[in-house]
Scaffold this active site. Structure first.
Site, short mmCIF file in Angstrom:
data_model
loop_
_atom_site.label_atom_id
_atom_site.label_comp_id
_atom_site.label_asym_id
_atom_site.label_seq_id
_atom_site.Cartn_x
_atom_site.Cartn_y
_atom_site.Cartn_z
N PHE A 43 93.78 47.65 31.92
CA PHE A 43 93.97 46.41 32.68
C PHE A 43 93.69 46.65 34.16
O PHE A 43 94.18 47.61 34.75
CB PHE A 43 95.41 45.91 32.48
CG PHE A 43 95.71 44.68 33.29
CD1 PHE A 43 95.05 43.48 33.02
CD2 PHE A 43 96.63 44.70 34.33
CE1 PHE A 43 95.31 42.35 33.77
CE2 PHE A 43 96.91 43.58 35.08
CZ PHE A 43 96.24 42.39 34.81
N GLN A 44 92.91 45.80 34.75
CA GLN A 44 92.52 45.89 36.17
C GLN A 44 91.85 47.22 36.51
O GLN A 44 92.02 47.76 37.59
CB GLN A 44 93.71 45.62 37.09
CG GLN A 44 94.15 44.15 37.02
CD GLN A 44 95.08 43.73 38.14
OE1 GLN A 44 95.84 44.54 38.67
NE2 GLN A 44 95.01 42.46 38.51
N GLU A 47 91.51 39.97 49.65
CA GLU A 47 91.13 41.34 50.00
C GLU A 47 89.89 41.36 50.90
O GLU A 47 89.74 42.24 51.75
CB GLU A 47 90.88 42.18 48.76
CG GLU A 47 92.16 42.55 48.00
CD GLU A 47 92.54 41.52 46.94
OE1 GLU A 47 91.92 40.43 46.90
OE2 GLU A 47 93.45 41.81 46.14
N LYS A 95 97.19 55.49 40.13
CA LYS A 95 98.61 55.22 40.33
C LYS A 95 99.47 56.47 40.15
O LYS A 95 100.37 56.74 40.94
CB LYS A 95 99.04 54.13 39.32
CG LYS A 95 100.40 53.55 39.62
CD LYS A 95 100.65 52.31 38.75
CE LYS A 95 101.98 51.67 39.10
NZ LYS A 95 102.26 50.51 38.24
N MET A 121 71.23 26.99 59.12
CA MET A 121 70.08 27.88 59.21
C MET A 121 69.17 27.73 57.99
O MET A 121 67.95 27.73 58.11
CB MET A 121 70.55 29.34 59.36
CG MET A 121 69.41 30.32 59.61
SD MET A 121 68.47 29.93 61.10
CE MET A 121 69.30 30.98 62.30
#
Lengths: 160, 560
Positions: free
Chosen positions: B111-112, B49, B161, B472
């Site tokens: 969940f999630q 993602e 959802k 760096m």
């Protein structure tokens, strides 16, 4: 460093208060007090924030607040003629020896006794910050068991 | 007309002119993906993602359009966070759609489930949790409007959802957007414009300091007109690379911590600083109280909160950079005389050009790779960078001629940004070569996107400046921590050529300076897959000149 009272009108939506407080936390501005409640319009809430800082900090606070999409208007009441009020509830130790004295103080401040216990009294007082500080100071010698202040709310005088 | 929430969403995206979305499916976004299945909206499946967020950002930077990405709830959404913060710091217009668990279970640790509106509160311009299917169309419209107007930025729209599943009688939202607390900025204070013009006419040693706001406002032409009319030298920030042609006589290149000596000296000596679409970032100002000590400061920016945030300003002008510059230009005549100021700057340029030595180890000098990329593309390419030494060399040794040709995470400094951003840029501008200048550390942060680039046949070129160090950080350890290279040695690394080949990309290894150009030429010929070039560069090469932290801008190390 001066205390500024900002009257902030915001959308009455969930999460708006979090947006405001998150901004203060993230940018490191100090909130002295913050109150939030309904306004004359049900879709708008009013947040009154007392914040301390020099002119540059206050200017930044106002500009950053304006960037929040849910913030509609900000008035710095410090520069305005405004009525300011706070409410305090003070639970103070009060045995029979001192009750009369406490009642006298309550009268002087035009406060009220709202609960009488065996050992304590609860006193309610409204006024500007100075008055609330003063009654708190006057009652301290008796022993303050618990104290809660609402933080300031304010409104501009006149038709403005 | 009966439509599901997800159908309304896709319909609205097309209404906003979206042609491509970057995303990754998951449980909570199943209804959306079911509609995408037979939609003509182009969906690019990334491998992470974070890749989707950076690709949407790269697409936005390359085009000026709003970038769009989609992720599922919970970990999908939290994986976007770095990409959202990157876009926020650089004011990039993006709308990120996240799935959310059903409204009935929000707040119950389903969940999630993750509170993504809460998480992204300080890193978005605004965000929404959509509670009713009836609100989808209006919120999508507002989200794009907010993302692209005024000072652009990312907007997150969290979509439960059931809100996507539910079917309603759809009515197109009203055309007019009215948000009480948000108005699109129009106009400017003309008194301030006159004050700015007067300051410009009086100035003897003016400098323009231009940033990302010039690019966001599509004002490169207006900037060039102002500079050329009055013969004012121009230095740009990292975000402003390409806002003014790097090969123009008046260009001073980049200023700041790794800016050119002549840019930083010019700021130090200037009597008028014209700051345009910039925010006086600490990497630019160095020690802020000694920044431009002799200069009157004009600051033009769309965001009123930027005025006076870090530096006191004499002539603030809040407005669209493009509009304000047009107003200023209209009031100025052209001059063609060059003055002592230009002579002074020419002398600095001659005395302190950007330069680098030879490799003691006989390896390739990384700066040389950048110069070769420039000589082969002549500025007609999109250069993306990762973060660190690769980013600074890319800014120093390539001359950007066009806005939107340099894509780099300036504010947040996100390693792993460049490659996915290059994917987004290549999709947006397939006609241009797109080259990611990477380090061996950064590239490993989102290397999985090779899968994406191969799948969609995207000929993105990745140039790894491989010094087997987190260069760096190693440079700072060398300069300020007594050479104690704590955990910056990255010599344990994969075979990048084999890795590229394993993904179906082309891998090339270059160990000799003589082979740099040939490898780049070969890569530029490829048109159907990504190319990874692993340049084995000098391990100890450092970025110079440099303003040490806490120093004034004109106290620079190296490059003298």
């Amino acid at each position: 460093m001066r205390k500024h009272t900002l009257s902030v009108t915001v959308e009455n939506k969930p999460g708006v208060l979090t947006r405001v407080t998150t901004l203060f936390r993230r940018r490191g501005y100090n909130i002295d007090s913050l109150t939030v409640g309904a306004s004359e319009n049900p879709s708008i809430s009013r947040i009154t924030i007392v914040v301390e800082g020099d002119e540059r900090v206050i200017e930044q606070v106002i500009k950053q607040l304006y960037k929040l999409v849910d913030v509609i208007k900000i008035i710095d009441l410090t520069a305005e003629r405004a009525v300011e009020r706070e409410l305090v509830l003070i639970k103070v130790k009060a045995d029979n020896n001192v009750r009369a004295e406490i009642v006298q103080i309550v009268d002087i401040f035009r406060a009220r006794i709202v609960d009488i216990g065996r050992e304590t009294l609860i006193i309610e007082c409204t006024g500007d910050t100075g008055k609330i500080d003063a009654i708190e100071e006057s009652l301290k010698p008796f022993g303050i068991v618990e104290l809660v202040r609402t933080g300031k709310i304010a409104i501009i005088r006149g038709s403005k | 007309m009966k439509l599901k929430g997800a159908e309304i969403l896709i319909r609205c995206l097309k209404g906003e002119g979206v042609d491509t979305v970057f995303g990754y499916p998951g449980g909570a976004v199943l209804p959306i993906y079911d509609v995408l299945y037979d939609s003509d909206l182009r969906h690019i499946l990334t491998r992470h993602e974070q890749g989707a967020a950076h690709a949407a950002d790269g697409y936005a930077r390359a085009t000026g359009k709003v970038g769009v990405c989609i992720a599922t709830s919970g970990p999908g959404a939290t994986n976007l966070v770095t990409g959202i913060a990157t876009a926020y710091m650089d004011s990039i217009p993006m709308v990120c759609f996240t799935g959310q668990v059903g409204t009935a279970v929000i707040g119950r640790d389903a969940f999630q489930e993750a509170d993504i509106t809460g998480i992204t509160l300080p890193i978005t311009k605004h965000n929404y949790l959509v509670e009713k299917t009836e609100d989808v169309a209006r919120i999508v419209k507002e989200a794009f409007y907010i993302a692209r107007s005024n000072r652009p930025g990312p907007v997150v729209v969290d979509l439960p959802k059931d809100v996507m599943e539910r079917e309603i009688d759809y009515q197109a939202p009203e055309e007019e957007i009215s948000i009480r607390g948000y108005r699109v900025m129009k106009g400017y204070n003309s008194g301030q414009v006159i004050a700015a013009v007067e300051s410009i006419l009086k100035a003897e040693r003016p400098v323009i300091y231009a940033g990302g706001g010039v690019i966001a406002s599509e004002a490169a032409e207006e900037l060039r007109e102002l500079a050329e009319k009055r013969k004012i030298p121009v230095t740009t920030t990292l975000m402003g690379m390409g806002a003014f042609p790097g090969n123009n006589y008046l260009s001073l290149g980049m200023l700041g911590m790794h800016g050119t000596r002549y840019a930083n000296y010019a700021i130090g000596e200037s009597d008028l600083l014209i700051a345009i679409g910039v925010r006086f970032d600490d990497r630019v100002t160095a020690k802020v109280d000694t920044f431009a000590p002799h200069a009157r400061v004009i600051h033009i920016d769309i965001d009123a909160a930027e005025i006076g945030k870090n530096v006191e300003v004499d002539v603030p002008i809040v407005g669209q950079v493009k509009e304000v510059l047009q107003a200023i230009n209209k009031r100025l005549d052209s001059v063609d005389k060059f003055t002592d100021w230009h002579k002074t700057i020419d002398r600095w340029k001659e005395e302190f050009p950007l330069r680098y030595g030879n490799s003691a180890e006989g390896r390739i000098m990384p700066q040389n790779v950048i110069e070769k990329i420039y000589s082969l593309t002549q500025g007609d390419a999109i250069i993306c960078t990762e973060v660190g030494q690769n980013q600074m060399w890319a800014a120093q040794y390539y001359q950007y001629k066009h806005p939107r040709s340099f894509l780099s995470s300036g504010g947040l400094g996100t390693m792993g940004y460049g490659f996915p951003a290059a994917i987004g840029a290549k999709i947006a501008r397939p006609e241009l070569p797109v080259i990611d200048i990477a380090g061996d550390g950064s590239i490993q942060m989102n290397i999985q996107e090779l899968g994406t680039a191969v799948q969609y046949k995207l000929p993105v070129i990745i140039c790894i400046l491989n010094n087997e160090y987190l260069g760096m950080v190693r440079q700072w350890q060398g300069l300020f921590y007594g050479g104690r290279y704590s955990f910056t040695d990255m010599s344990h690394q994969p075979d990048f050529v084999k890795l590229a080949e394993a993904y179906g990309a082309i891998g090339i290894r270059v160990k000799n300076e003589d082979d740099v150009e040939g490898a780049l030429q070969q890569a530029l010929q490829v048109n159907d897959r990504p190319v990874v070039i692993d340049f084995w560069v000098d391990r100890e090469a450092d970025v110079y000149p440099m303003v040490p932290p806490g120093s004034s801008l004109f106290n620079m190390l190296g490059g003298d």
